[in-house]
Write an enzyme that holds these catalytic residues in place. Structure first.
Site, short mmCIF file in Angstrom:
data_model
loop_
_atom_site.label_atom_id
_atom_site.label_comp_id
_atom_site.label_asym_id
_atom_site.label_seq_id
_atom_site.Cartn_x
_atom_site.Cartn_y
_atom_site.Cartn_z
N GLU A 39 48.16 -8.56 -17.92
CA GLU A 39 48.64 -8.44 -19.22
C GLU A 39 47.76 -9.24 -20.05
O GLU A 39 47.17 -10.47 -19.86
CB GLU A 39 50.05 -9.03 -19.30
CG GLU A 39 50.70 -8.65 -20.50
CD GLU A 39 52.08 -9.35 -20.75
OE1 GLU A 39 52.56 -9.46 -21.64
OE2 GLU A 39 52.57 -9.71 -19.60
N ARG A 263 51.83 -15.65 -4.65
CA ARG A 263 51.01 -16.36 -5.57
C ARG A 263 50.35 -17.50 -5.11
O ARG A 263 50.90 -18.36 -4.45
CB ARG A 263 51.80 -16.20 -6.87
CG ARG A 263 52.86 -17.34 -6.90
CD ARG A 263 53.30 -17.68 -8.28
NE ARG A 263 53.40 -16.32 -9.14
CZ ARG A 263 53.11 -15.85 -10.33
NH1 ARG A 263 51.94 -16.65 -10.77
NH2 ARG A 263 53.17 -15.01 -10.69
N LYS A 273 50.49 -18.53 -18.09
CA LYS A 273 49.68 -18.43 -19.18
C LYS A 273 50.38 -18.71 -20.72
O LYS A 273 49.93 -19.48 -21.36
CB LYS A 273 49.34 -16.80 -19.40
CG LYS A 273 48.23 -16.07 -18.49
CD LYS A 273 47.92 -15.04 -18.89
CE LYS A 273 49.07 -13.85 -18.11
NZ LYS A 273 48.36 -12.63 -18.24
P1 ATP Z 1 51.30 -15.62 -15.54
O1 ATP Z 1 52.63 -16.25 -15.02
O2 ATP Z 1 50.29 -16.51 -15.62
O3 ATP Z 1 51.42 -15.14 -17.04
P2 ATP Z 1 51.29 -12.96 -14.92
O4 ATP Z 1 51.72 -12.43 -13.49
O5 ATP Z 1 52.33 -12.66 -15.86
O6 ATP Z 1 50.98 -14.51 -14.76
P3 ATP Z 1 49.44 -10.84 -15.35
O7 ATP Z 1 48.44 -10.75 -16.31
O8 ATP Z 1 50.81 -9.81 -15.22
O9 ATP Z 1 50.12 -12.32 -15.17
O10 ATP Z 1 48.86 -10.87 -13.72
C1 ATP Z 1 48.08 -9.79 -13.39
C2 ATP Z 1 48.06 -9.91 -11.89
O11 ATP Z 1 47.52 -10.96 -11.29
C3 ATP Z 1 49.42 -9.46 -11.28
O12 ATP Z 1 49.12 -8.47 -10.07
C4 ATP Z 1 49.74 -10.72 -10.83
O13 ATP Z 1 50.69 -10.54 -9.68
C5 ATP Z 1 48.47 -11.37 -10.26
N1 ATP Z 1 48.90 -12.87 -10.36
C6 ATP Z 1 49.07 -13.62 -11.57
N2 ATP Z 1 49.32 -15.13 -11.07
C7 ATP Z 1 48.83 -15.10 -10.09
C8 ATP Z 1 48.80 -16.21 -8.98
N3 ATP Z 1 49.09 -17.39 -9.38
N4 ATP Z 1 48.39 -15.97 -7.86
C9 ATP Z 1 48.03 -14.66 -7.38
N5 ATP Z 1 48.09 -13.62 -8.09
C10 ATP Z 1 48.57 -13.57 -9.41
MG MG Z 2 52.80 -10.43 -15.72
#
Ligand code: ATP
Ligand code: MG
Length: 559
Positions: A39, A263, A273
């Site tokens: 995102e 994760r 984020k």
């Molecule tokens: P955040 O909690 O940091 O906002 P998010 O999951 O909302 O993370 P996205 O931009 O939606 O962030 O993530 C893009 C991809 O990265 C998704 O497939 C998510 O599963 C993966 N991802 C995000 N954080 C992690 C993590 N800590 N470890 C492994 N994969 C991750």
């Molecule tokens: Mg997300």
């Protein structure tokens, strides 16, 4: 570290590879297609790096490809700056997306599919307020209640959905919901919301839309449009999988499948984020690329290499259960890589003057020192030596404890790549502070051709005063003082006040006079350093990437 550690981790398959190999063996797919779906509401962090390495790595291994898909379904939080940084970070990590797509590319298709579900009697427009919807949802142990709008006719729902799209309703006035089962044990199946109204400008579609799809309504359908075979996400999406499959079945479209892994959680680090954005906005750090941030751009500026991050991702592997990885493993990976590639240089952070009383005034001698003992092909550089030198304050003690092997009155040390010296006396100012140390050097003890027969235990680094240049050096420590800052009530209360120490007048050897941002060096005994973009021709700026582990033991052995 032993060299065995350098060999790739065991060839056994992780659970996703097992699934893929079984799928390929069964002829389910000819090749695999994965995606990385960020995102664009922030910069990528080390957790994303794990996901990138996994998705792109699988596609490489099984001769498929990977799409980069921006999950830009929420117009309010997304920005072009983030979109650009995400692609730059993926490429810097060493991966090239086969295609770059946006969920917003599919808004029209998603809308058509929503009409299809309405026509099939599987979706309805609901004018209940968010509070009423929550109220009617029930609890995990108690069935929900049907909305009074659940049995509106197909014709009326079609007309209402069109009016929703046309902007006739206000934000929050109504939603489109899938009609599934208000008594489903899985709460996500209790008539989930598909569209909500947001009269907001979108970074790509502008003002064309005022209804935006929810994550669940968008994600699987985007996967399906792109013929993603293995849609890999983190564990918190396990309860969403049933809905993911329900939409795909109900629409009868390409059957992508969702798989979940744990994760990455890293000690002394926050990864969300939202929290990282707070650190930036409230100026606890200088920006998303502050070298203390766990963002890919911060780590790049700190001096991490793409190789070290890929190695880290490989070593931590893929798990099905939540765990916490030690920050020290990440540091191990970067040391391993920099040890092989970083040229060795001398710098003195906290200078103390040394006068070699038996060395001729005005004379400079150019000694040779190895650029990198791990890689003899890098050769040697010239290091000036003279009567006045600087050593670290830390390497001298007037009244040392027993077994102190560095410089002290009457004691001897080797100046690395140069001579053995003996401290004869010290010079002090009126307040009794030591201003210089007077030493004798032994001309026969020159490194590489030592015939002096002298035995010394300590080896220290040094610089010739006349030839030293100045630099800014930034020393970093962990950003947080506790292992799991995200578990604290307020993570900002446990920021480490000493996470950054700036040394404005560090001294460096002449071979470091011309450097470019991103160049990496090992400063002997001090750690690995990377040239910061803030550097100027007059004054370079070095960021310490990581300290040298066991630096004392290591250097002493290789006198
Ligand atoms: P955040 O909690 O940091 O906002 P998010 O999951 O909302 O993370 P996205 O931009 O939606 O962030 O993530 C893009 C991809 O990265 C998704 O497939 C998510 O599963 C993966 N991802 C995000 N954080 C992690 C993590 N800590 N470890 C492994 N994969 C991750
Ligand atoms: Mg997300």
């Amino acid at each position: 570290m032993s060299t065995e550690k350098n060999t790739p981790s065991s060839p056994s398959l992780n659970f996703i590879e097992e699934i893929i190999e079984a799928d390929l063996a069964a002829g389910k797919y000819q090749n695999i297609v994965t995606r990385f779906p960020p995102e664009p509401n922030g910069y990528l962090h080390i957790g994303h790096a794990k996901s990138i390495c996994l998705n792109f790595g699988l596609a490489q291994k099984y001769k498929g490809y990977t799409n980069l898909r921006y999950d830009d379904t929420n117009p309010v939080t997304e920005e072009t700056e983030y979109v650009d940084s995400i692609l730059a970070d993926v490429q810097w990590l060493g991966f090239q997306p086969a295609n770059i797509y946006y969920a917003s590319d599919y808004f029209e298709q998603l809308y058509d599919w929503a009409l299809k579900l309405v026509k099939a009697g599987k979706a309805y427009v609901d004018f209940s307020s968010p509070e009423q919807i929550a109220e009617m949802k029930g609890t995990p142990t108690e069935a929900g209640k049907d909305s009074p709008y659940r049995n509106t006719s197909v014709e009326e729902n079609l007309a209402l959905l069109e009016r929703m799209r046309a902007g006739e309703f206000k934000d929050g006035q109504c939603t489109l919901r899938a009609k599934i089962d208000m008594a489903a044990p899985n709460m996500h199946m209790r008539d989930p919301i598909m569209y909500r109204i947001k009269h907001a400008h979108h970074h790509r579609t502008g003002d064309k839309w005022c209804i935006y799809p929810m994550y669940d309504w968008a994600h699987g359908q985007c996967d399906s449009i792109e013929n993603i075979t293995h849609s890999i996400c983190t564990l918190e999406f396990i309860p969403h999988r049933e809905l993911y499959d329900w939409y795909i079945d109900s629409l009868d479209i390409y059957p992508s499948h969702q798989y979940e892994f744990a994760r990455l959680n890293l000690s002394y680090t926050v990864m969300s984020k939202r929290k990282l954005l707070q650190l930036v906005n409230e100026q606890f750090v200088s920006g998303w690329d502050d070298p203390r941030m766990p963002t890919i751009s911060g780590m790049r500026r700190r001096g991490y290499t793409p190789e070290s991050l890929r190695d880290f991702a490989q070593r931590i592997g893929i798990a099905k259960r939540e765990n916490m990885i030690e920050l020290s493993l990440l540091e191990f990976c970067i040391r391993e890589d920099l040890n092989k590639i970083a040229l060795r240089r001398f710098a003195v952070l906290d200078p103390l003057k040394v006068v070699i009383t038996n060395y001729p005034e005005g004379q400079t001698e150019w000694l040779e020192s190895e650029n990198n003992p791990e890689n003899p092909e890098t050769g040697t550089r010239k290091l000036p030596f003279g009567r006045e030198l600087f050593i670290e304050q830390e390497d001298f003690m007037e009244n040392p404890p027993p077994k102190y092997f560095r410089l002290h009155p009457g004691g001897m040390v080797r100046l690395k790549s140069a001579y053995i010296i003996r401290c004869d006396n010290v010079e002090k100012d009126a307040d009794g502070n030591i201003t210089a140390v007077h030493c004798t050097y032994f001309p026969e003890s020159r490194s590489g051709q030592d015939t002096s027969g002298l035995k010394v235990q300590g080896v220290i680094h040094w610089l010739a005063a006349e030839h030293a240049k100045t630099a800014t050096v930034r020393l970093y420590d962990r950003l947080f003082t506790v292992e799991d800052p995200a578990a604290e009530e307020d993570f900002k209360q446990c920021l480490n006040p000493e996470s950054l120490r700036v040394i404005e007048n560090a001294l460096i050897e002449p071979a470091l006079a011309e450097v470019s941002a991103g160049d990496r060096f090992q400063f002997t005994r001090l750690g690995y350093f990377c040239v910061d973009p803030d550097s100027t021709a007059e004054k370079p700026v070095f960021n310490r990437t990581v300290t040298l582990k066991d630096s004392w033991a290591k250097v002493s052995k290789k006198a």
